[in-house]
Structure formats: C-alpha cells, structure tokens
Enzyme design. Structure first.
Site, PDB file in Angstrom:
ATOM      1  CG  ASP A  64      -2.092   0.929   1.083  1.00 10.87           C
ATOM      2  OD1 ASP A  64      -2.356   1.398  -0.049  1.00 10.87           O
ATOM      3  OD2 ASP A  64      -2.748   1.219   2.103  1.00 10.87           O
ATOM      4  CG  HIS A 120      -0.348   2.259  -9.461  1.00  8.45           C
ATOM      5  ND1 HIS A 120      -0.546   1.930  -8.134  1.00  8.45           N
ATOM      6  CD2 HIS A 120      -1.451   2.966  -9.841  1.00  8.45           C
ATOM      7  CE1 HIS A 120      -1.718   2.412  -7.734  1.00  8.45           C
ATOM      8  NE2 HIS A 120      -2.286   3.055  -8.743  1.00  8.45           N
ATOM      9  CG  LEU A 165       9.198 -17.271  -3.653  1.00  5.66           C
ATOM     10  CD1 LEU A 165       9.061 -17.255  -2.123  1.00  5.66           C
ATOM     11  CD2 LEU A 165       9.645 -15.898  -4.135  1.00  5.66           C
TER      12      LEU A 165
HETATM   13  C1  IPE Z   1      -1.546   0.317  -3.412  1.00  3.12           C
HETATM   14  O1  IPE Z   1      -1.367   1.686  -3.404  1.00  3.12           O
HETATM   15  C2  IPE Z   1      -1.817  -0.228  -4.792  1.00  3.12           C
HETATM   16  C3  IPE Z   1      -3.188  -0.734  -4.970  1.00  3.12           C
HETATM   17  C4  IPE Z   1      -4.105  -0.733  -4.068  1.00  3.12           C
HETATM   18  C5  IPE Z   1      -3.523  -1.270  -6.272  1.00  3.12           C
HETATM   19  P1  IPE Z   1      -2.583   2.716  -3.398  1.00  3.12           P
HETATM   20  O2  IPE Z   1      -2.958   3.012  -4.794  1.00  3.12           O
HETATM   21  O3  IPE Z   1      -3.694   2.199  -2.550  1.00  3.12           O
HETATM   22  O4  IPE Z   1      -1.893   3.960  -2.734  1.00  3.12           O
HETATM   23  P2  IPE Z   1      -2.520   4.966  -1.668  1.00  3.12           P
HETATM   24  O5  IPE Z   1      -3.048   4.145  -0.533  1.00  3.12           O
HETATM   25  O6  IPE Z   1      -3.595   5.730  -2.357  1.00  3.12           O
HETATM   26  O7  IPE Z   1      -1.359   5.812  -1.256  1.00  3.12           O
HETATM   27  C1  IPE Z   2      -5.423  -2.728  -0.166  1.00  3.46           C
HETATM   28  O1  IPE Z   2      -5.098  -1.394  -0.363  1.00  3.46           O
HETATM   29  C2  IPE Z   2      -5.376  -3.473  -1.470  1.00  3.46           C
HETATM   30  C3  IPE Z   2      -4.058  -3.609  -2.064  1.00  3.46           C
HETATM   31  C4  IPE Z   2      -2.924  -3.233  -1.542  1.00  3.46           C
HETATM   32  C5  IPE Z   2      -4.032  -4.270  -3.338  1.00  3.46           C
HETATM   33  P1  IPE Z   2      -6.222  -0.271  -0.541  1.00  3.46           P
HETATM   34  O2  IPE Z   2      -5.494   1.015  -0.632  1.00  3.46           O
HETATM   35  O3  IPE Z   2      -7.128  -0.626  -1.632  1.00  3.46           O
HETATM   36  O4  IPE Z   2      -7.009  -0.386   0.841  1.00  3.46           O
HETATM   37  P2  IPE Z   2      -7.898   0.682   1.614  1.00  3.46           P
HETATM   38  O5  IPE Z   2      -8.911   1.202   0.628  1.00  3.46           O
HETATM   39  O6  IPE Z   2      -6.986   1.762   2.096  1.00  3.46           O
HETATM   40  O7  IPE Z   2      -8.502  -0.081   2.747  1.00  3.46           O
HETATM   41 MG    MG Z   3      -4.100   2.407  -0.571  1.00  7.06          MG
END
Ligand code: IPE
Ligand code: IPE
Ligand code: MG
Length: 268
Positions: free
Chosen positions: A45, A62, A156
């Site tokens: 995340d 990403h 792995l």
């Molecule tokens: C995690 O990073 C990637 C996915 C959930 C696909 P985020 O896109 O959720 O990044 P934040 O939480 O907005 O910083």
């Molecule tokens: C969780 O991250 C999903 C992934 C990392 C793929 P999100 O960014 O989607 O989660 P929330 O919305 O903060 O709970």
């Molecule tokens: Mg996120």
C-alpha cells in the site's frame, strides 16, 4: 472465482496451524536464529501517496511499486521464504476510476508478459488467486501462461492476489460446500475447518505466518480473512514504492521476536 469444482485434491498442510519456527544455524555469527517464516504475505500500500508527494500521477506510483515487487521477491528468495503472497489488486479496487484501473491492468499485463521468464529462471512458481473473470481476456491468458510456465518451480511460490477479496473467497467456498451437500457428495457432518479450507482458493497453500502492510494503514482490507487467523501482523510506515530488502529483513526480525502461542499457554 466460482469455477472451483470442490475440495482441491492432494492438499497437504494448508489448514493445519503452523508450528512455531525451529531454529537453524544462523546468519552471520553462527549463532542459532529462528528459521524464516514459511509464508509471508504483503499488503502493498501507498503507491498513490508516494506519487502525490512527488507531484506525479498515481500511475507513476504504481510503476515504482512494480520495482519494489522485484526487490521484495529477491529478498524473499535470499531469506529462504517458501511462499510469498502479494496483494496487488483487491475486489474493491474495481471502485477506482476507469483510468486508474486501466493503468493497473496494463502494468499487470506487462509484468506477466515480460517478467515471468526471469522469475522462472530463479525458480519462482507463480500462483494466482482472485476473481480473474473480471479482467480482460488478455490478462487472463497471460495469467494462465505464467502459472503453467512456472508450475514445476520449487524455490519460491509467488502468489499474486488479483481481484481478490477474502469475503468473496469464503462465499464461493460456502456455495461449493452447499452444492456438494445438495448433490450428496459431501456429508455435512464431515465438514470441519480443514475440509472447508480445501474449498478456498488457497487450498494448496499454507496459511500466512507473517502479514506485512506498508504505508502506515493498520487494517487487512479484505485480505486472507480466513487464512490470517494466527498470522503475525507487522505494519510499516514505509510507502510501498520505497520498500526494499532492509524493510523486509526488519519485518522478519520483528516476526522472530514474537512469541506465537496459538491459544496455548505462554512459554515461561
Ligand atoms: C496500493 O497503493 C496499490 C493498490 C491498491 C492497487 P494505493 O494506490 O492504494 O496507494 P494509496 O493508498 O492511495 O497511497
Ligand atoms: C489494499 O489497499 C489493497 C491492495 C494493496 C491491493 P487499498 O489502498 O485498496 O485499501 P484501503 O482502501 O486503504 O482499505
Ligand atoms: Mg491504498
């Protein structure tokens, strides 16, 4: 999901509680250190916040996150972890804007198409869990190719959770259990946790020992809900694109200092 016909055949230790880690001759000074967790799962995340802090579009976060995946896989191999599960796209992430979903999907397609050979050379087996039917036909084909091409690798197992939701998995398992009971192929009195676990998408995988979430959020966000019953949880403030081997090792060190009790008496 939804195409799982019944309990997976030939499952082994998937639902048995993990045993406390044995000690092995350790890194560095020859002292005994705990063996690494057998199964590490990661909630990757913070890509969006990483990009925002740099004035970049979320897609740049990403892209940088995909590089962190590579570092994480290398670290897991180096430390002798046998299963690494990466939460790459949740069943709720379909709620993001069409542009962001398209960016994530094309990144996924690119990595499945161009990086699998390299992973395979390193002995990585790829397994995918989630509702792939929601992706386009190309992504589904690449996903299947990646699993097939790496099926014999043993160093792995890299589990990619794509369009994955813990509740959805439990639901599809429950549906298949109900159908098996209705068809007379399953006696409901025989149903226990181990048998139920064989209907889940993770039937052939051990439960995670350690779940790491980056970016400072302290929640599971629908990840491995059934399987995380006795996982150790580590929350790191690091944003996923900054994640590196040192963070991985720090989480493993935290894990090594935890006492896992599984409900039994604490050791004195
Ligand atoms: C995690 O990073 C990637 C996915 C959930 C696909 P985020 O896109 O959720 O990044 P934040 O939480 O907005 O910083
Ligand atoms: C969780 O991250 C999903 C992934 C990392 C793929 P999100 O960014 O989607 O989660 P929330 O919305 O903060 O709970
Ligand atoms: Mg996120």
């Amino acid at each position: 999901m939804g195409s799982v016909p019944g309990p997976a055949a030939g499952t082994t230790d998937a639902q048995t509680p993990p045993t406390p880690p044995p000690t092995v001759a350790g890194r560095g000074n020859g002292g005994a250190v705990p063996a690494p967790p057998g199964h590490v799962a990661l909630i990757m995340d913070g890509n969006g916040r990483w990009a925002m802090a740099r004035g970049l579009p979320r897609a740049a976060g990403h892209n940088a996150g995909a590089e962190a995946v590579r570092r994480c896989v290398q670290a897991a191999i180096k430390r002798g972890v046998r299963y690494l599960t990466l939460y790459a796209f949740s069943s709720e992430n379909w709620r993001r804007t069409p542009d962001e979903v398209a960016d994530l999907t094309s990144l996924l397609r690119y990595y499945l198409r161009h990086k699998v050979a390299e992973l395979s050379r390193e002995g990585v087996r790829i397994r995918i869990i989630g509702d792939l039917s929601r992706f386009d036909v190309e992504v589904r084909a690449e996903a299947k190719r990646a699993e097939d091409a790496t099926a014999a690798n043993r160093r792995l197992t890299l589990v990619l959770a794509l369009s994955y939701g813990g509740r959805a998995d439990i639901m599809q398992a429950a549906k298949h259990v109900a159908l098996a009971v209705r068809d007379g192929t399953l006696d409901p009195d025989r149903l226990d946790e181990a048998l139920f676990g064989r209907f889940l998408l993770t039937a052939d995988l051990p439960d995670p020992d350690l779940i790491i979430r980056t970016s400072g959020e302290c929640r599971l966000s629908n990840f491995l809900l059934w399987q995380s019953a006795y996982a150790e949880l580590v929350f790191l403030d690091t944003l996923w694109p900054d994640f590196n081997e040192q963070h991985f090792d720090a989480a493993l060190d935290m894990f090594a200092r935890r006492e896992r009790r599984f409900g039994a008496r604490p050791t004195l």
